[in-house]
Design an enzyme around this catalytic site. Sequence first.
Site, PDB file in Angstrom:
ATOM      1  N   LYS A  57       0.967  -1.258  -0.038  1.00 18.90           N
ATOM      2  CA  LYS A  57       0.025  -0.083   0.021  1.00 18.90           C
ATOM      3  C   LYS A  57       0.879   1.287   0.097  1.00 18.90           C
ATOM      4  O   LYS A  57       2.030   1.242   0.265  1.00 18.90           O
ATOM      5  CB  LYS A  57      -0.940   0.158   1.417  1.00 18.90           C
ATOM      6  CG  LYS A  57      -0.266   0.021   2.659  1.00 18.90           C
ATOM      7  CD  LYS A  57      -1.254  -0.311   3.630  1.00 18.90           C
ATOM      8  CE  LYS A  57      -0.519  -0.221   5.252  1.00 18.90           C
ATOM      9  NZ  LYS A  57      -1.483  -0.453   6.029  1.00 18.90           N
ATOM     10  N   ARG A  80     -11.657   0.333  13.350  1.00 18.36           N
ATOM     11  CA  ARG A  80     -11.179   0.910  12.074  1.00 18.36           C
ATOM     12  C   ARG A  80     -11.650   0.398  10.909  1.00 18.36           C
ATOM     13  O   ARG A  80     -12.483   0.827   9.990  1.00 18.36           O
ATOM     14  CB  ARG A  80      -9.543   0.639  12.048  1.00 18.36           C
ATOM     15  CG  ARG A  80      -9.162   1.453  10.860  1.00 18.36           C
ATOM     16  CD  ARG A  80      -7.580   1.710  10.796  1.00 18.36           C
ATOM     17  NE  ARG A  80      -7.026   0.231  10.356  1.00 18.36           N
ATOM     18  CZ  ARG A  80      -5.820  -0.166   9.936  1.00 18.36           C
ATOM     19  NH1 ARG A  80      -4.977   0.933   9.945  1.00 18.36           N
ATOM     20  NH2 ARG A  80      -5.338  -1.492   9.688  1.00 18.36           N
ATOM     21  N   TYR A 116      14.487  31.046   8.266  1.00 18.24           N
ATOM     22  CA  TYR A 116      13.413  31.843   8.199  1.00 18.24           C
ATOM     23  C   TYR A 116      13.079  31.968   9.814  1.00 18.24           C
ATOM     24  O   TYR A 116      13.367  31.375  10.682  1.00 18.24           O
ATOM     25  CB  TYR A 116      12.294  31.065   7.986  1.00 18.24           C
ATOM     26  CG  TYR A 116      11.994  30.989   6.370  1.00 18.24           C
ATOM     27  CD1 TYR A 116      11.776  32.280   5.587  1.00 18.24           C
ATOM     28  CD2 TYR A 116      11.932  29.748   5.700  1.00 18.24           C
ATOM     29  CE1 TYR A 116      11.249  32.059   4.409  1.00 18.24           C
ATOM     30  CE2 TYR A 116      11.406  29.695   4.262  1.00 18.24           C
ATOM     31  CZ  TYR A 116      11.570  31.021   3.735  1.00 18.24           C
ATOM     32  OH  TYR A 116      11.137  31.060   2.187  1.00 18.24           O
ATOM     33  N   MET A 158      11.290  24.477   2.609  1.00 14.24           N
ATOM     34  CA  MET A 158      10.716  23.551   1.469  1.00 14.24           C
ATOM     35  C   MET A 158      11.630  22.785   0.752  1.00 14.24           C
ATOM     36  O   MET A 158      11.645  21.531   0.620  1.00 14.24           O
ATOM     37  CB  MET A 158       9.629  24.318   0.692  1.00 14.24           C
ATOM     38  CG  MET A 158       9.001  23.466  -0.291  1.00 14.24           C
ATOM     39  SD  MET A 158       7.991  24.331  -1.507  1.00 14.24           S
ATOM     40  CE  MET A 158       6.882  25.034  -0.383  1.00 14.24           C
TER      41      MET A 158
END
Length: 383
Positions: free
Chosen positions: A57, A156, A278, A324
């Site tokens: 998956k 679930r 930043y 990023m």
Amino acid sequence: MNDDTRHDFQDCHAAGSQPVSETVAGAILTIDLGAIRENYRRLKARLAGVRCAGVLKANGYGLGALPVASALMQEGCDIFFVALLGEGLALRKAIGPGPDIFALNGLPPGSEAEAAAAGLFPLINSAPQLTAWRETARAAGRNLPAAIQVDSGMARLGMSAVEVEAVAGEAGAFENIDIRFVMSHLARADEPHEAANESQRLEFERLRKLLPPAPASLANSSGIFLGPTYHYDLARPGAALYGVNPTPHEANPMLPVIQIHAKVAQTRAVEKGAGIGYGHTLHAQGPLRLATISFGYGDGWHRRAASAAWFDGVRLPFVGRVSMDSIILDISALPAGTLSEGDLVELIGTSQSLDDAAGHAGTIGYEILTSLGQRFHRRYLGA
């Protein structure tokens, strides 16, 4: 590295993605298919004759469902599990007929005929899904394979106890359905001393005895290490195949599968007081030498990760925020001139494991793997 051990694969689930060359990529993701094969062999040895599937998956946990499936098939694996029907359709197209492919999340309403035509098998997780698959089989004029999943205590996926008890007394409920497995999933298998594991196993026993006789499957990666009582007829390892530790409170019994190396984009020296990154969350306390690498949260490295890179065994701490497309490293521990533009530093490898990196990010190895982006040059070893 020999050329015959390096292979490029188009990821069969990454629609529209194209392989990125090593020259233009900012980072290199090395995936050792030989290690995946060895991990499969180690798990099979623990299972002592019980069948072993492969869970693919999320595009093979982010590493490429097609190359992983190809490697596992060389080890004799003939049952694969994906999460979604779309994943199953792509995998079937890539690997062709042969191995069984089960969709763990079941089938979206209206997709049953498409799944049947592709030779995909659902996990039936609810009474409505059971009805829909039975009607699809009738319309096709043949029995259709499926697995029945019961909820043994995770809340679930899977038929609830009430649903199981209801269909158990319903004449023809499983008509035209070839039940390959009755399954459930353990919620706390990575905590071997938790009583919840045995509670789930006992509930699984109770529920499957209400259903038509069929092989049983309960153990995921960590469940394999709970012992033979949990093995039944089929185990379904996922994360352990990819090097994630299935026994997190003990030494990892699996081989590492991935390495991540990022290229140095620029180096510089700064003086005391310089604001870094930043928000200037860090100011230099003295002269520093820095390197910026072409790698960031756009590649799947979590912004909140307080971590480091490594070069020749020397730890190079992150300084400032993860961006990023870039991360700033303090390279003052290296002799001046050691690193140049284009050199590679290690993020995951011999100095820092996948699980260590996940711990620094406050997450798990599964999330690191499945977050890896498409900008890497992907280097496959041992195909």
